[in-house]
Design an enzyme around this catalytic site. Structure first.
Site, PDB file in Angstrom:
ATOM      1  CB  THR A  37      10.689  26.563  18.537  1.00 11.91           C
ATOM      2  OG1 THR A  37       9.317  26.557  18.299  1.00 11.91           O
ATOM      3  CG2 THR A  37      11.337  27.565  18.065  1.00 11.91           C
ATOM      4  CG  LEU A  95       9.716  33.297  26.627  1.00  8.73           C
ATOM      5  CD1 LEU A  95       8.914  34.886  26.840  1.00  8.73           C
ATOM      6  CD2 LEU A  95      10.600  33.377  26.016  1.00  8.73           C
ATOM      7  CB  THR A 140       7.684  26.682  37.141  1.00  4.08           C
ATOM      8  OG1 THR A 140       8.495  26.953  37.890  1.00  4.08           O
ATOM      9  CG2 THR A 140       8.087  27.863  35.626  1.00  4.08           C
ATOM     10  CE1 TYR A 190       6.228  23.909  29.228  1.00  4.83           C
ATOM     11  CE2 TYR A 190       5.102  22.393  27.586  1.00  4.83           C
ATOM     12  CZ  TYR A 190       6.358  23.416  27.458  1.00  4.83           C
ATOM     13  OH  TYR A 190       6.243  24.012  27.020  1.00  4.83           O
ATOM     14  CE1 TYR A 228      -4.269  36.945  38.309  1.00  4.27           C
ATOM     15  CE2 TYR A 228      -4.129  39.009  38.607  1.00  4.27           C
ATOM     16  CZ  TYR A 228      -3.675  37.274  39.317  1.00  4.27           C
ATOM     17  OH  TYR A 228      -3.715  37.242  40.333  1.00  4.27           O
ATOM     18  NE  ARG A 271      13.395  21.207  23.732  1.00  5.60           N
ATOM     19  CZ  ARG A 271      12.376  22.901  24.144  1.00  5.60           C
ATOM     20  NH1 ARG A 271      11.468  23.233  23.766  1.00  5.60           N
ATOM     21  NH2 ARG A 271      13.726  23.598  24.033  1.00  5.60           N
TER      22      ARG A 271
END
Ligand code: UDX
Length: 419
Positions: free
Chosen positions: A282, A180, A199, A252, A266, A293
């Site tokens: 969410t 996550l 990241t 992003y 992979y 957000r």
């Protein structure tokens, strides 16, 4: 002398009346009054500005339903909502929480790594895994995650908390990896776009390498943002998206797209067992006060008696899911054999202007609604098509937006003493 009406005129009138009656019945059947009322009631509700833009979706939870449990017996992650609330509504009683952890024999226990486990979504997933009796390693660099989100597990024999940035390698013997780690709120992921890209790319490579080495099942949390500013509505997983590769959101959007590409590379090349969740908007308890957000912004603005800020005209749409539904979806996906990407979201769609009014009506009728400049490349319509989730992993959201908002308001009121 009385006027005599020809029998043929009677017959003609009868046919016309019968036809009109037939049309009326047909119209009522196609647009039943109850259906129209349900949609209006559901929006709280507010008549849509342009009904064409709003499609509640047939998979939304029943608008008057109230959930009292989360999870499913099939996955083994079912709990009373009242029990779960002890984990995030202050005061936190650690002994009471630990007493709720199910006992599992070592041989039955899964070793689960959750990256970003101290974040908003990650910490709810950690809670559920811990309550189930699994062994959980939670890693986080605390950029947006907070130690306080998981501190009730610190010291528990089934729990390890590791300060670590996924940009760097990490090794542990685990059976499952929920990946996550990544800032998810637009202001946070745009704060340092290079870091966000590292990241998503290096972080995902490191976790896939780990999955390959220890033969763990790997689940990537991707995003509805891979669809960009979508040209199809609602969005199905087959849609390839419409992303500006050089815009401010690209760090992003493209970061998560490359993370998906890496995941399937992979899988094809090294036979890593993979799952991909595309998460739609969410909300819920443990959102940061400064998350930025829309749901937490609007709720906090209304609670603080500050203007509710709409970016742009407010005609853009979003569909909101409550965090416990998302956790159920992630676990349903991880514990299923289906390997293609799966949308996880609640199709309950609102224009942002409608949503602002809804929050004002629910929380503070004195709130002022203010329009600010639109943000660049803001997606104009977003709603998940969750047919695949329903058919393949037998998941669909259970919480209404209304109940989720009430729970989130309660969380902020109890946990933010400044309110
Ligand atoms: O105060 C605000 C905040 C946001 N907004 C608007 O509300 C809409 C939703 O914005 P958010 O910042 O909540 O989230 P976005 O939908 O833009 O991005 C989100 O998409 C899905 C997830 O993967 C991520 O959590 C996040 O990237 C946007 O149109 C935004 O411009 C406001 O009008 N006012």
């Amino acid at each position: 002398m009385g006027v005599r009406v020809k029998p043929s005129i009677f017959v003609g009138r009868f046919i016309v009346l019968a036809f009109a009656f037939f049309c009326l019945i047909a119209v009522v059947n196609i647009f039943p009054l109850s259906k129209v009322m349900t949609v209006q009631a559901a929006v709280g509700r507010i008549a849509p500005r342009n009904p064409q833009t709003i499609n509640m979706g047939e998979n939304t939870p029943k608008q008057n339903s109230t959930q009292t449990t989360v999870g499913s017996d099939f996955i083994g992650n079912k709990f009373e909502l009242a029990d779960l609330r002890n984990l995030y509504l202050a005061p936190i009683d650690k002994q009471k929480i630990w007493a709720m952890v199910r006992k599992k024999a070592r041989s039955q226990q899964k070793r689960v790594l959750v990256t970003g486990g101290a974040g908003f979504v990650g910490s709810h997933l950690v809670d559920r895994l811990m309550l189930m009796g699994e062994y959980v390693i939670c890693i986080d660099n605390y950029f947006t995650g907070r130690r306080s989100n998981v501190e009730h597990w610190e010291g528990h024999p089934n729990f390890e908390l590791v300060r670590h940035d996924v940009e760097y390698e990490y090794t542990a013997e685990v059976d499952q990896i929920y990946h996550l780690a990544c800032p998810a709120s637009p202001p946070h992921y745009q704060y340092n776009p290079i870091k966000t890209l590292k990241t998503s790319s290096l972080g995902t490579i490191n976790m896939l390498e780990l999955a390959k080495k220890v033969k763990a099942r790997f689940l990537l949390t991707s995003t509805s943002e891979v669809y960009g500013d979508p040209e199809v509505h609602p969005q199905k997983e087959e849609y390839w998206g419409h992303v500006n590769p050089i815009g401010p959101r690209a760090c992003y959007d493209e970061g998560k797209r490359v993370a998906e590409t890496l995941t399937y590379a992979y899988h094809r090349h090294d036979n890593v067992d993979v799952r991909v969740a595309r998460i739609f908007n969410t909300f819920g308890p443990r959102m940061n006060e400064n998350d930025g957000r829309v749901v937490s912004n609007f709720i906090l603005q209304a609670l603080k008696n500050e203007p509710i800020t709409i970016y742009g005209s407010g005609t853009q749409t979003r569909s909101f899911q409550y965090v416990h539904d998302l956790v159920d979806g992630l676990m349903a996906l991880m514990n299923n054999e289906f390997k293609l990407p799966v949308n996880l979201g609640n199709p309950d769609e609102y224009t942002i202007a409608q949503f602002a009014e809804y929050i004002r009506n629910e929380i503070n009728k004195n709130s002022i609604i203010k329009n600010l400049n639109a943000t660049e490349d803001d997606p104009q319509r977003r709603q998940p098509d969750i047919t695949r989730a329903k058919n393949e992993i037998h998941w669909q959201p259970a919480f209404t937006v209304k109940q989720g908002i009430q729970e989130t308001v309660e969380y902020f009121k109890i946990n933010l003493p400044s309110l």
